[in-house]
Enzyme design. Structure first.
Site, PDB file in Angstrom:
ATOM      1  N   TRP A 220      -7.941  -2.828  -5.043  1.00  0.00           N
ATOM      2  CA  TRP A 220      -8.399  -1.490  -4.986  1.00  0.00           C
ATOM      3  C   TRP A 220      -8.250  -0.584  -6.079  1.00  0.00           C
ATOM      4  O   TRP A 220      -8.196   0.579  -5.908  1.00  0.00           O
ATOM      5  CB  TRP A 220      -7.860  -0.485  -3.660  1.00  0.00           C
ATOM      6  CG  TRP A 220      -8.369  -1.081  -2.250  1.00  0.00           C
ATOM      7  CD1 TRP A 220      -7.660  -1.712  -1.398  1.00  0.00           C
ATOM      8  CD2 TRP A 220      -9.781  -0.714  -1.911  1.00  0.00           C
ATOM      9  NE1 TRP A 220      -8.647  -2.085  -0.398  1.00  0.00           N
ATOM     10  CE2 TRP A 220      -9.625  -1.552  -0.572  1.00  0.00           C
ATOM     11  CE3 TRP A 220     -10.971  -0.146  -2.263  1.00  0.00           C
ATOM     12  CZ2 TRP A 220     -10.884  -1.427   0.024  1.00  0.00           C
ATOM     13  CZ3 TRP A 220     -11.737   0.012  -1.487  1.00  0.00           C
ATOM     14  CH2 TRP A 220     -11.907  -0.516  -0.269  1.00  0.00           C
TER      15      TRP A 220
ATOM     16  N   GLU B 114      -3.828   8.125  -3.126  1.00  0.00           N
ATOM     17  CA  GLU B 114      -2.858   8.886  -3.675  1.00  0.00           C
ATOM     18  C   GLU B 114      -1.688   9.339  -2.663  1.00  0.00           C
ATOM     19  O   GLU B 114      -0.945  10.274  -2.789  1.00  0.00           O
ATOM     20  CB  GLU B 114      -3.223  10.081  -4.333  1.00  0.00           C
ATOM     21  CG  GLU B 114      -4.253   9.903  -5.197  1.00  0.00           C
ATOM     22  CD  GLU B 114      -3.962   9.898  -6.571  1.00  0.00           C
ATOM     23  OE1 GLU B 114      -2.637  10.383  -6.853  1.00  0.00           O
ATOM     24  OE2 GLU B 114      -4.801   9.563  -7.553  1.00  0.00           O
TER      25      GLU B 114
ATOM     26  N   GLU C  57       0.381  10.752   6.566  1.00  0.00           N
ATOM     27  CA  GLU C  57       1.491  10.518   6.890  1.00  0.00           C
ATOM     28  C   GLU C  57       2.693  10.494   5.989  1.00  0.00           C
ATOM     29  O   GLU C  57       3.632  10.937   6.214  1.00  0.00           O
ATOM     30  CB  GLU C  57       1.439   9.206   7.873  1.00  0.00           C
ATOM     31  CG  GLU C  57       0.512   9.264   9.011  1.00  0.00           C
ATOM     32  CD  GLU C  57      -1.207   9.121   8.651  1.00  0.00           C
ATOM     33  OE1 GLU C  57      -1.323   8.790   7.394  1.00  0.00           O
ATOM     34  OE2 GLU C  57      -1.995   9.039   9.589  1.00  0.00           O
TER      35      GLU C  57
ATOM     36  N   GLY D 222       0.732  -1.247   0.108  1.00  0.00           N
ATOM     37  CA  GLY D 222      -0.001   0.096   0.026  1.00  0.00           C
ATOM     38  C   GLY D 222       0.874   1.260  -0.095  1.00  0.00           C
ATOM     39  O   GLY D 222       1.484   1.629  -0.971  1.00  0.00           O
TER      40      GLY D 222
HETATM   41  C1  LIG Z   1     -11.586   3.955  -2.840  1.00  0.00           C
HETATM   42  C2  LIG Z   1      -9.985   3.651  -3.148  1.00  0.00           C
HETATM   43  C3  LIG Z   1      -9.519   3.932  -4.293  1.00  0.00           C
HETATM   44  C4  LIG Z   1      -8.216   3.520  -4.551  1.00  0.00           C
HETATM   45  N1  LIG Z   1      -7.622   3.534  -5.905  1.00  0.00           N
HETATM   46  C5  LIG Z   1      -6.647   2.837  -6.231  1.00  0.00           C
HETATM   47  C6  LIG Z   1      -6.035   2.906  -7.605  1.00  0.00           C
HETATM   48  O1  LIG Z   1      -6.759   3.427  -8.388  1.00  0.00           O
HETATM   49  N2  LIG Z   1      -5.075   2.376  -7.987  1.00  0.00           N
HETATM   50  C7  LIG Z   1      -3.982   2.019  -6.912  1.00  0.00           C
HETATM   51  O2  LIG Z   1      -3.038   1.501  -7.213  1.00  0.00           O
HETATM   52  N3  LIG Z   1      -4.426   1.861  -5.702  1.00  0.00           N
HETATM   53  C8  LIG Z   1      -5.479   2.646  -5.274  1.00  0.00           C
HETATM   54  N4  LIG Z   1      -6.125   2.536  -4.077  1.00  0.00           N
HETATM   55  C9  LIG Z   1      -5.350   2.120  -2.951  1.00  0.00           C
HETATM   56  C10 LIG Z   1      -4.447   3.302  -2.141  1.00  0.00           C
HETATM   57  O3  LIG Z   1      -3.603   4.043  -2.838  1.00  0.00           O
HETATM   58  C11 LIG Z   1      -3.845   2.802  -0.912  1.00  0.00           C
HETATM   59  O4  LIG Z   1      -4.909   2.559   0.010  1.00  0.00           O
HETATM   60  C12 LIG Z   1      -2.991   3.614  -0.196  1.00  0.00           C
HETATM   61  O5  LIG Z   1      -1.973   3.816  -0.889  1.00  0.00           O
HETATM   62  C13 LIG Z   1      -2.654   3.317   1.416  1.00  0.00           C
HETATM   63  O6  LIG Z   1      -2.294   2.082   1.257  1.00  0.00           O
HETATM   64  P1  LIG Z   1      -3.020   1.159   2.304  1.00  0.00           P
HETATM   65  O7  LIG Z   1      -4.349   1.211   2.428  1.00  0.00           O
HETATM   66  O8  LIG Z   1      -2.617  -0.050   2.036  1.00  0.00           O
HETATM   67  O9  LIG Z   1      -2.510   1.801   3.692  1.00  0.00           O
HETATM   68  P2  LIG Z   1      -1.450   1.346   4.575  1.00  0.00           P
HETATM   69  O10 LIG Z   1      -0.043   1.532   3.834  1.00  0.00           O
HETATM   70  O11 LIG Z   1      -1.421  -0.048   5.082  1.00  0.00           O
HETATM   71  O12 LIG Z   1      -1.229   2.126   5.881  1.00  0.00           O
HETATM   72  C14 LIG Z   1      -1.982   2.030   7.010  1.00  0.00           C
HETATM   73  C15 LIG Z   1      -1.727   3.297   7.814  1.00  0.00           C
HETATM   74  O13 LIG Z   1      -0.351   3.292   8.129  1.00  0.00           O
HETATM   75  C16 LIG Z   1       0.204   4.624   7.836  1.00  0.00           C
HETATM   76  N5  LIG Z   1       1.767   4.214   7.402  1.00  0.00           N
HETATM   77  C17 LIG Z   1       2.158   3.338   6.601  1.00  0.00           C
HETATM   78  N6  LIG Z   1       3.565   3.591   6.309  1.00  0.00           N
HETATM   79  C18 LIG Z   1       3.974   4.577   7.073  1.00  0.00           C
HETATM   80  C19 LIG Z   1       5.232   5.329   7.340  1.00  0.00           C
HETATM   81  N7  LIG Z   1       6.283   5.003   6.643  1.00  0.00           N
HETATM   82  N8  LIG Z   1       5.024   6.411   8.206  1.00  0.00           N
HETATM   83  C20 LIG Z   1       3.922   6.772   8.912  1.00  0.00           C
HETATM   84  N9  LIG Z   1       2.904   6.096   8.697  1.00  0.00           N
HETATM   85  C21 LIG Z   1       2.742   5.106   7.739  1.00  0.00           C
HETATM   86  C22 LIG Z   1      -0.645   5.064   6.923  1.00  0.00           C
HETATM   87  O14 LIG Z   1      -0.246   6.659   6.761  1.00  0.00           O
HETATM   88  C23 LIG Z   1      -1.904   4.750   7.222  1.00  0.00           C
HETATM   89  O15 LIG Z   1      -2.236   5.462   8.112  1.00  0.00           O
HETATM   90  C24 LIG Z   1      -7.427   2.887  -3.663  1.00  0.00           C
HETATM   91  C25 LIG Z   1      -7.945   2.877  -2.281  1.00  0.00           C
HETATM   92  C26 LIG Z   1      -9.199   3.151  -2.043  1.00  0.00           C
HETATM   93  C27 LIG Z   1      -9.744   2.867  -0.776  1.00  0.00           C
END
Ligand SMILES: Cc1cc2nc3c(=O)[nH]c(=O)nc-3n(C[C@H](O)[C@H](O)[C@H](O)COP(=O)(O)OP(=O)(O)OC[C@H]3O[C@@H](n4cnc5c(N)ncnc54)[C@H](O)[C@@H]3O)c2cc1C
Length: 381
Positions: free
Chosen positions: A158, A365, A369, A133
């Protein structure tokens, strides 16, 4: 100094957007489409006809040769009518067009830019995986060299609009054993290619923008599917990040302004204790804070658009603009819900839809954080 004067031509375009959105997708149509989880795809060809999708592209490819300032204004105004309209603009212009312009081959540009500018094709960006992510470098979807092309195996999750986009721009690990941002390439995969399976992910908001889980099993594409240089996928993605962050910020500012307008209207019209609730100072101050925050986010957006348009570095500004605008969108819809109270909690209210939709903006996007990490790094920390 940055000039805030909106050129006459752009002003006329914004007026034309107001008329187009009132005709093609008024608030009641948005309500119904959201309830049915339908995407108003009919808007893209209309935007194409108006020239909106051609704005930032060079004239040699049929574009209008304008810069990112016009694109930001257009996205903000579309979002002020309907967030989904700005999202669709983004699917065509940013994920598709700006990726093609930034690192596509001449043949890819000539083939795909004209139908994209007419609103006939749009794109999905397939980066996120269940284990990748915020740490996109954790992706494991692989593409192996075969005779005349690539064979892709893996899963993406996603991915917005994947079920309808004509092309999926998929980040794949093309160098076996590589880690992190190394050895990743961008492959442009036609959605109908055999071996692709998709399921919709039910979710809290953004119901006009379906999100898809994608399986890629022995998906074969030709050499011409490679966008940019093999192994340089992350570098290419970084080269377009400021466009998508500016787009998301414009979408946030436009919708946040609508939320403020709705809250002001409600504060004027709703009477309790024999007076308009807008006469209570606590409501006035809440609204003043809401408008002030939207204005701050808008100024950052216009500054970012200017930096992009004039070719200046903007890594820090793109991160801070995206962060401030998305948090502002959440802030004003949360306070808007409080001002509208029960009227906002009804499903027919626009406020509740924006409140739910805003949930995505502080992590999609790149999360708040991660933006703070970028800003701190740019500050030398
Ligand atoms: C409705 C929707 C549409 C989307 N559309 C697309 C798309 O078209 N294409 C695509 O590729 N993706 C898409 N996504 C995915 C989206 O880009 C990811 O959800 C996003 O990058 C965050 O990843 P994650 O949800 O796995 O959260 P995680 O990476 O698991 O993060 C969880 C929490 O930990 C925090 N965290 C993680 N690493 C750190 C760090 N190093 N320092 C501080 N805090 C940290 C984050 O800020 C967050 O609060 C979509 C998601 C949704 C929900």
């Amino acid at each position: 100094m940055i000039d805030f004067e909106i050129p006459e031509e752009d002003g006329a375009l914004l007026d034309a957007i107001d008329r187009m959105m009132a005709r093609e997708f008024p608030p009641q149509a948005y309500r119904e489409a959201e309830a049915r989880h339908e995407t108003p795809w009919h808007l893209l060809p209309v935007m194409g006809e108006m020239g909106l999708l051609a704005l930032p592209f060079p004239q040699e490819y049929g574009g209008l040769g304008k810069d990112w300032r016009s694109a930001a204004l257009v996205q903000e105004r579309l979002a002020q009518h309907a967030g989904i309209a700005a999202t669709l603009f983004n699917s065509a212009v940013t994920f598709g067009g700006m990726s093609l312009i930034s690192y596509g081959s001449e043949a890819q540009k000539r083939k795909l830019l004209p139908p994209m500018m007419q609103g006939k094709i749009w794109f999905s960006l397939g980066l996120t995986e269940s284990g990748a992510g915020s740490d996109a470098g954790g992706l494991i979807t692989s593409a192996r060299r075969i005779d005349g092309g690539w064979r892709i195996n893996g899963r993406k999750t996603w991915i917005s609009h994947a079920g309808t986009a004509q092309y999926l721009l998929v980040a794949c690990r093309t160098e076996a054993g590589s880690k992190g941002s190394r050895g990743v390439s961008m492959l442009l995969v036609p959605r109908e290619t055999p071996g692709i399976s998709m399921t919709v992910i039910p979710k809290v908001g953004q119901n006009c923008m379906p999100s898809w889980d994608i399986g890629l099993q022995d998906v074969e594409v030709g050499d011409d599917a490679l966008m940019g240089e093999a192994g340089q996928g992350f570098k290419h993605l970084m080269s377009t990040l400021h466009y998508s962050r500016a787009g998301q910020a414009a979408n946030s500012v436009g919708q946040a302004q609508r939320a403020v307008n709705l809250a002001v209207q409600h504060a004027r019209e709703r009477h309790q204790f024999g007076q308009a609730i807008g006469s209570f100072q606590v409501i006035q101050h809440r609204l003043a804070d809401m408008q002030m925050r939207v204005n701050q986010a808008r100024l950052l957006l216009y500054q970012l658009a200017w930096l992009i348009a004039t070719g200046r570095p903007c890594r820090l500004e793109a991160a801070q603009t995206k962060l401030v605008a998305s948090e502002t969108f959440q802030y004003v819809t949360r306070h808007g819900m409080q001002i509208l109270a029960s009227a906002g909690y009804a499903m027919e209210s626009e406020m509740q839809r924006m409140w739910r939709d805003a949930g995505l903006f502080t992590f999609g996007e790149g999360s708040s954080e991660m933006q703070r990490n970028i800003i701190a790094k740019e500050m030398g920390l």
